[in-house]
Design an enzyme around this catalytic site. Structure first.
Site, PDB file in Angstrom:
ATOM      1  N   HIS A  31      -3.149   3.238  -4.970  1.00 42.74           N
ATOM      2  CA  HIS A  31      -2.316   3.104  -3.874  1.00 42.74           C
ATOM      3  C   HIS A  31      -0.909   2.431  -3.703  1.00 42.74           C
ATOM      4  O   HIS A  31      -0.507   0.967  -3.218  1.00 42.74           O
ATOM      5  CB  HIS A  31      -2.894   1.533  -2.854  1.00 42.74           C
ATOM      6  CG  HIS A  31      -3.945   2.551  -2.177  1.00 42.74           C
ATOM      7  ND1 HIS A  31      -3.941   2.769  -0.956  1.00 42.74           N
ATOM      8  CD2 HIS A  31      -5.327   2.202  -2.419  1.00 42.74           C
ATOM      9  CE1 HIS A  31      -5.565   2.996  -0.357  1.00 42.74           C
ATOM     10  NE2 HIS A  31      -6.360   2.818  -1.827  1.00 42.74           N
ATOM     11  N   GLU A  40      -9.947   2.929  -5.543  1.00 39.49           N
ATOM     12  CA  GLU A  40      -8.931   4.121  -5.252  1.00 39.49           C
ATOM     13  C   GLU A  40      -8.073   4.579  -6.050  1.00 39.49           C
ATOM     14  O   GLU A  40      -7.016   5.377  -5.708  1.00 39.49           O
ATOM     15  CB  GLU A  40      -8.761   4.476  -3.774  1.00 39.49           C
ATOM     16  CG  GLU A  40     -10.124   3.800  -3.089  1.00 39.49           C
ATOM     17  CD  GLU A  40     -10.155   4.133  -1.865  1.00 39.49           C
ATOM     18  OE1 GLU A  40     -11.070   4.564  -0.083  1.00 39.49           O
ATOM     19  OE2 GLU A  40      -9.044   3.868  -0.847  1.00 39.49           O
ATOM     20  N   ASP A  95       0.963  -0.964   0.082  1.00 42.35           N
ATOM     21  CA  ASP A  95       0.291  -0.059   0.051  1.00 42.35           C
ATOM     22  C   ASP A  95       1.379   1.007  -0.209  1.00 42.35           C
ATOM     23  O   ASP A  95       1.757   1.072  -0.164  1.00 42.35           O
ATOM     24  CB  ASP A  95      -0.641   0.919   1.062  1.00 42.35           C
ATOM     25  CG  ASP A  95      -2.268   0.907   0.878  1.00 42.35           C
ATOM     26  OD1 ASP A  95      -2.647   1.698   1.019  1.00 42.35           O
ATOM     27  OD2 ASP A  95      -3.006  -0.106   0.926  1.00 42.35           O
TER      28      ASP A  95
END
Length: 751
Positions: A258, A321, A186
């Site tokens: 990410h 995202e 991440d």
């Protein structure tokens, strides 16, 4: 004498009937169970058949604190037979039967996995009846409804050791879960050794500091974190450990978003030159992988090493995202869009995912990703993990793709599970045990054929606010037990109280193991309900409600305070404090709830657009329940709308005089929550013909910091309508840029 004998016989018969109808303290509860007369006496030395599956029996011996001896089937206490599939049999690798007779425990299954699940039931039965030293004679036929029963663990925001990960896997095995989703990369850290790219762990496994406290405080600890990562040898060790417990580990390598930890090590994989560093705060960041050939070569090389380590059929590639800001500004990306006739940057994301999927498929594996991989079109063989709600799972299933249901409103265990005032810091949201237990992974929108594409259910534990393993335990227990029964397919929301009783019995096992589980179900929970002209506050606890004491003047409750006898009418602004007492002693945390009543409190309210499923607790009534929004309770005291305006109409019942309208909106840009763009107030006497009486601008909302008071002069009306405008698309330079903003609102009042 005859009369006495008849009475004794009646009592014995009645006790057998009651015993046979009482549920055992098993979690998950079996599909079919029949309790018969008689008992199996637990011996001092438990004789095991030497034909039992070896590895699984070794596990059994570590869990039962008893002396063992091996012998042949004829005189063994536990024996096993392997089932042979037939046309009429249940074709399920996890199927097992467990028969307890007065002299023997018999287990049968098609596979060693089924046997392993059977011994989990045996372990729970031995634990439940260890004091009596006898287990009731019974017959169980059991199998799970869903093939994917998973738990996720994020080790990027905060890292957990190999031993701690093994403990986590043990918890899954105890409650018959079969999938461990290991979130390994991440923005805040890269946690897996990749030999071809050593800088991933040299640079990407550490950060200069970490955010602490509430996100809105934007404070940091100033302490370097890391380097923390798992070597490939450690990964192999954990995979073997999980395999012995019949748990599949699904690794997650995040892409295209990410990616800051990876870009910090190899900045040439980004659209801009950098430099980059692993993120020190939480949220979403604009720098992502650039879809160029060297990036794909890098990711293929990484995945090659990952697939050697993890034999799972699925590889999780994230896909969530991913801001499109950098792609919009990147010449290469724009040329790629034109060259491949892609519609836009969302089409480019689909191009990215499909290219990765093609490579993973060529290695005999499949990809699964968060539901944003649906953007721009789903890759041909991809499975979807539906987290933003249930919509992604529905869309996948209807198009013939497999899906795992993990909606945030039911399955995010980083949310609060009790009153935030009595809980450790959490991400937000409100997901109590009862809510997890109420979840049905099969959406009603699917027909029987489509429903077969729902692989199962999973809960996720993100660790922004979880610094150590004791806190991990606290967040997953007892909610993991509810997830277990939901995944097994034997949960029933209407039987929650019965389930709660079994959970409390399981606490004895967790106590012996030294697990730091949440005791939130012992605390008082409150629910606001309509009550005539205003509202009432209904209190409940897992214990007898007669033990609840409360005050309405903000003082601490004692054993001599008012005894709770039913919902408490709330007609004015009060602070109600409550607690549970037993034998004169305080047994729970003290719960506190402040009420601020107005002329709208408890009135009928209708919303034109419904809030997001994740943030819809209490529905429209949340806006008139007399409770002001608390930033720690996003999922309980606020309604959240993503990309949508909120328009509410309140019926005051009769024409009422008022001169001020107030409401609250929230700002937390790190979580994509933005203040409203505007708000407009309308009034009506008949509920049809509305007249605009006031409007407030974005600048005024910002100046008021979200606590909006609108002076509308002296008015006399029956209906109030308020339209609160969403901020729209998040602008560049903000977390989540190019995505739909969230609008959080609460408590529309009139004075």
């Amino acid at each position: 004498m005859q009369r006495l004998l008849s009475t004794i016989i009646f009592i014995l018969l009645f006790s057998n009937i009651v015993f046979s109808q009482t549920k055992l303290n098993l979690i998950p509860y079996p599909q079919n169970i029949k309790i018969n007369k008689g008992e199996f006496i637990i011996p001092d030395v438990l004789v095991l058949s030497n034909h039992l599956p070896k590895e699984e029996t070794k596990y059994l011996k570590t869990k039962l604190k008893i002396t063992f001896q091996e012998s042949n089937n004829r005189d063994a206490h536990i024996v096993y037979s392997k089932l042979q599939p037939s046309e009429s049999s249940i074709k399920n690798d996890e199927f097992y039967t467990l028969t307890i007779l007065p002299h023997q425990i018999q287990i049968s299954s098609y596979t060693n996995q089924g046997y392993f699940l059977a011994i989990q039931t045996v372990i729970q039965l031995f634990e439940e009846f260890k004091n009596e030293k006898k287990i009731p004679v019974l017959k169980i036929e059991d199998y799970p409804k869903f093939s994917w029963r998973g738990m996720h663990l994020d080790v990027c925001r905060h890292f957990f050791t190999v031993d701690e990960v093994k403990q986590y896997i043990d918890y899954l095995a105890m409650y018959k879960l079969n999938t461990f989703h290991w979130h390994l990369t991440d923005d805040q850290g890269w946690r897996i050794e990749i030999k071809k790219y050593p800088r991933l762990t040299q640079v990407g496994s550490k950060r200069k500091e970490s955010m602490i406290g509430a996100y809105v405080d934007h404070t940091f600890d100033g302490k370097p974190y890391g380097p923390y990562f798992y070597t490939q040898e450690q990964i192999k060790e954990v995979v073997t450990y999980a395999k012995e417990r019949h748990i599949t580990i699904v690794p997650e390598i995040e892409m295209p978003g990410h990616a800051l930890a990876a870009l910090s090590a190899y900045p040439e994989l980004a659209c801009t030159k950098g430099p980059f560093e692993p993120a020190t705060e939480w949220g979403v960041f604009e720098d992502v992988f650039c879809p160029k050939e060297e990036t794909f070569q890098f990711l293929e090389n990484v995945l090659d090493e990952v697939m050697v380590l993890f034999p799972s059929p699925y590889i999780h590639i994230g896909g969530d995202e991913c801001p499109k800001t950098r792609w919009k500004e990147c010449t290469h990306c724009q040329e790629l869009i034109k060259k491949n006739n892609l519609k836009d940057e969302h089409g480019l994301q689909s191009y990215f995912i499909q290219k990765i999927e093609k490579y993973v498929n060529s290695k005999g594996r499949k990809i699964i990703g968060w539901d944003e991989i649906l953007e721009g079109g789903l890759a041909p063989n991809a499975a979807v993990m539906s987290w933003t709600g249930i919509k992604g799972g529905i869309e996948a299933a209807k198009s013939g793709h497999f899906a795992v249901m993990t909606p945030g409103s039911y399955c995010y265990f980083d949310h609060y599970q009790g009153d935030p005032q009595t809980e450790p810091n959490a991400f937000g949201g409100f997901t109590p045990l009862e809510k997890v237990y109420s979840y049905n992974p099969i959406p009603t929108e699917l027909n029987e054929k489509e429903a077969k594409y729902i692989l199962g259910v999973q809960a996720n534990l993100w660790t922004e606010y979880i610094l150590d393993f004791k806190h991990v335990q606290y967040m997953i227990f007892p909610r993991l037990m509810a997830l277990s029964e939901v995944g097994w397919g034997t949960s029933d929301a209407k039987d929650y109280k019965e389930f709660e009783g079994r959970v409390i019995n399981q606490f004895k096992i967790l106590d012996k193991m030294g697990v730091n589980y949440a005791k939130s179900i012992y605390n008082i929970s409150g629910k606001v309900i309509p009550n005539g002209p205003v509202v009432a506050y209904e209190l409940s606890t897992s214990q007898n409600t007669k033990g609840i004491r409360y005050t309405i003047d903000a003082t601490q409750p004692t054993i001599n305070s008012q005894v709770y006898q039913g919902p408490i009418p709330v007609s004015k602004s009060w602070i109600i404090k409550s607690a549970y007492f037993e034998n004169g002693a305080l047994k729970s945390a003290i719960s506190s709830q402040e009420f601020n009543t107005s002329k709208t409190t408890g009135k009928s309210i209708i919303l034109e657009e419904q809030p997001s499923e994740n943030y819809s607790f209490g529905g429209a009534f949340t806006l008139v329940d007399g409770i002001m929004g608390n930033q720690k309770q996003l999922g309980k005291t606020w309604l959240g709308f993503q990309g949508k305006d909120a328009t509410a109409t309140i019926d005051l019942g009769t024409k009422t005089e008022f001169s001020e309208i107030y409401f609250n909106v929230l700002e937390n840009k790190g979580s994509w929550i933005h203040l409203a763009k505007s708000a407009t107030v309308f009034l009506s006497d008949n509920g049809k013909d509305f007249k605009k009486v006031s409007e407030i601008s974005k600048e005024e909302i910002q100046k008021a910091k979200g606590k909006i008071k609108i002076n509308i002069g002296k008015q006399y009306s029956k209906y109030i309508k308020i339209k609160i405008e969403n901020a729209g698309i998040i602008p560049a330079g903000n977390p989540g840029a190019d995505s739909k903003a969230w609008l959080f609102i609460d408590e529309i009042g009139a004075l």
